[in-house]
Write a protein that holds these residues in place. Structure first.
Motif, PDB file in Angstrom:
ATOM      1  N   GLN A   1       0.804  -1.191  -0.034  1.00 42.13           N
ATOM      2  CA  GLN A   1      -0.056   0.028   0.141  1.00 42.13           C
ATOM      3  C   GLN A   1       0.866   1.361  -0.042  1.00 42.13           C
ATOM      4  O   GLN A   1       0.397   1.988  -0.696  1.00 42.13           O
ATOM      5  CB  GLN A   1      -0.843   0.062   1.182  1.00 42.13           C
TER       6      GLN A   1
ATOM      7  N   TYR B   1       2.242   1.962  -3.526  1.00 40.93           N
ATOM      8  CA  TYR B   1       0.986   1.810  -4.336  1.00 40.93           C
ATOM      9  C   TYR B   1       0.414   3.245  -4.247  1.00 40.93           C
ATOM     10  O   TYR B   1       0.163   4.024  -5.365  1.00 40.93           O
ATOM     11  CB  TYR B   1       0.123   0.619  -4.037  1.00 40.93           C
ATOM     12  N   ASN B   2       0.104   3.645  -3.225  1.00 43.52           N
ATOM     13  CA  ASN B   2      -0.481   5.154  -2.984  1.00 43.52           C
ATOM     14  C   ASN B   2       0.535   6.361  -3.256  1.00 43.52           C
ATOM     15  O   ASN B   2       0.104   7.292  -3.656  1.00 43.52           O
ATOM     16  CB  ASN B   2      -0.755   5.298  -1.422  1.00 43.52           C
ATOM     17  N   SER B   3       1.870   5.888  -3.585  1.00 47.84           N
ATOM     18  CA  SER B   3       2.841   7.011  -3.806  1.00 47.84           C
ATOM     19  C   SER B   3       3.257   6.754  -5.403  1.00 47.84           C
ATOM     20  O   SER B   3       3.788   7.752  -5.907  1.00 47.84           O
ATOM     21  CB  SER B   3       4.240   6.711  -3.192  1.00 47.84           C
TER      22      SER B   3
ATOM     23  N   SER C   1       5.250  -2.126  -6.512  1.00 53.00           N
ATOM     24  CA  SER C   1       4.389  -2.433  -5.637  1.00 53.00           C
ATOM     25  C   SER C   1       3.554  -3.857  -5.918  1.00 53.00           C
ATOM     26  O   SER C   1       3.606  -4.703  -5.137  1.00 53.00           O
ATOM     27  CB  SER C   1       3.137  -1.404  -5.513  1.00 53.00           C
TER      28      SER C   1
ATOM     29  N   SER D   1      -7.499  -0.921   6.746  1.00 55.04           N
ATOM     30  CA  SER D   1      -6.845  -0.326   5.642  1.00 55.04           C
ATOM     31  C   SER D   1      -5.904  -1.316   4.952  1.00 55.04           C
ATOM     32  O   SER D   1      -5.976  -1.401   3.862  1.00 55.04           O
ATOM     33  CB  SER D   1      -5.727   0.929   6.282  1.00 55.04           C
TER      34      SER D   1
ATOM     35  N   MET E   1      -6.466  -2.882   1.068  1.00 54.63           N
ATOM     36  CA  MET E   1      -5.584  -3.068   0.046  1.00 54.63           C
ATOM     37  C   MET E   1      -5.677  -4.406  -0.598  1.00 54.63           C
ATOM     38  O   MET E   1      -5.409  -4.414  -1.978  1.00 54.63           O
ATOM     39  CB  MET E   1      -4.183  -2.985   0.559  1.00 54.63           C
TER      40      MET E   1
ATOM     41  N   GLU F   1      -8.077  -4.240  -3.256  1.00 56.16           N
ATOM     42  CA  GLU F   1      -7.788  -3.667  -4.495  1.00 56.16           C
ATOM     43  C   GLU F   1      -6.942  -4.548  -5.643  1.00 56.16           C
ATOM     44  O   GLU F   1      -7.018  -4.126  -6.721  1.00 56.16           O
ATOM     45  CB  GLU F   1      -7.194  -2.304  -4.059  1.00 56.16           C
TER      46      GLU F   1
ATOM     47  N   HIS G   1      -9.756   4.139   5.688  1.00 52.08           N
ATOM     48  CA  HIS G   1      -9.643   3.214   4.688  1.00 52.08           C
ATOM     49  C   HIS G   1     -10.678   2.186   5.071  1.00 52.08           C
ATOM     50  O   HIS G   1     -11.444   1.363   4.285  1.00 52.08           O
ATOM     51  CB  HIS G   1      -8.249   2.636   4.568  1.00 52.08           C
TER      52      HIS G   1
ATOM     53  N   GLY H   1      -2.821   8.855   7.083  1.00 56.77           N
ATOM     54  CA  GLY H   1      -2.737   8.566   5.585  1.00 56.77           C
ATOM     55  C   GLY H   1      -1.650   8.270   5.050  1.00 56.77           C
ATOM     56  O   GLY H   1      -1.251   8.247   3.933  1.00 56.77           O
TER      57      GLY H   1
END
Length: 249
Positions: free
Chosen positions: A44, A47-49, A55, A78, A82, A85, A138, A174
């Motif tokens: 995560q 991936y979020n970055s 990732s 959270s 992931m 996803e 999340h 976050g």
């Protein structure tokens, strides 16, 4: 029922007592526990970055780590979100899409698993005190789980729950957001901390350690003696029994 523990990075590296509490609760409820040692991060943070391809290496490792598991249970909405996803990320991939779907379908956040799979709302916990509960973004918005923590906390003997104002607001953690946007994150956690203090609660409960570490750290810097507890610790807590003669057992 066989359950594989998905420990998550924060619990594994910073708050292992939360993982221990989760295991003890599940074992008490009749689950047979294992811990696939090859698990790593769910991917995560990167991936979020925006580092999608990098990732995927971690994600593939996690799919293989839990490939033979019947159920996968983690102490973080959270991180479990992931996993949910993965099917979107690997959609159309002939080697990994089915593995991603399979992992999603058998993965649950801790409280979600207890209530929706085991069908239990009272785990026999007891804790004297006044508490309030912080919803993680999340778990609420991505995993879509809003009710199971409250269903379980409602049955903790001796625990009085106070509602948290602006409970849907983010605490400012976050993941990498708090690093990239520290000034905004600080304002957000200040607002959340103030709402916690307004409840008069002496315990702050959540189902995600990232949120608890963020809010708890801010409260500590302000000198506020609010105890933070992951919900697994609450559900594993039992008030001491006072035996005849006044001794505790």
């Amino acid at each position: 029922m066989k359950v594989s523990i998905f420990s998550t990075c924060l619990v594994d590296l910073m708050t292992p007592k939360v993982g221990i509490a989760m295991v003890e609760v599940l074992e008490r409820l009749g689950c047979e526990i294992d811990y696939p040692a090859s698990q790593v991060c769910c991917g995560q943070p990167t991936y979020n970055s925006g580092y999608l391809e990098d990732s995927k290496l971690a994600m593939k490792n996690m799919m293989l780590a839990f490939e033979s598991s019947d159920y996968v249970v983690g102490p973080s909405g959270s991180c479990v979100a992931m996993f949910h996803e993965y099917p979107k990320i690997f959609k159309g991939d002939p080697d990994w899409e089915l593995k991603a779907i399979t992992l999603k379908e058998k993965s649950y956040e801790f409280t979600q698993f207890i209530v929706k799979v085991l069908g239990i709302t009272d785990v026999g916990a007891s804790l004297d005190g006044t508490a309030t509960y912080h919803r993680s973004c999340h778990m609420t918005r991505l995993l879509g789980e809003k009710e199971t923590p409250f269903q379980l906390l409602e049955h903790v003997k001796g625990l009085h729950m106070e509602p948290l104002k602006n409970s849907d607001n983010c605490c400012g953690f976050g993941g990498t957001f708090s690093v990239k946007m520290p000034d905004i994150s600080e304002q957000m956690v200040d607002e959340k901390s103030s709402c916690v203090l307004d409840t008069g609660a002496d315990i702050l409960i959540s189902a995600d350690m990232g949120c608890l570490l963020n809010i708890g750290g801010r409260l500590s810097r302000k000198g506020e003696p609010v105890k933070i507890m992951h919900i697994a610790e609450v559900l594993n807590h039992r008030n001491p029994v006072i035996a005849k003669g006044g001794s505790q057992t």
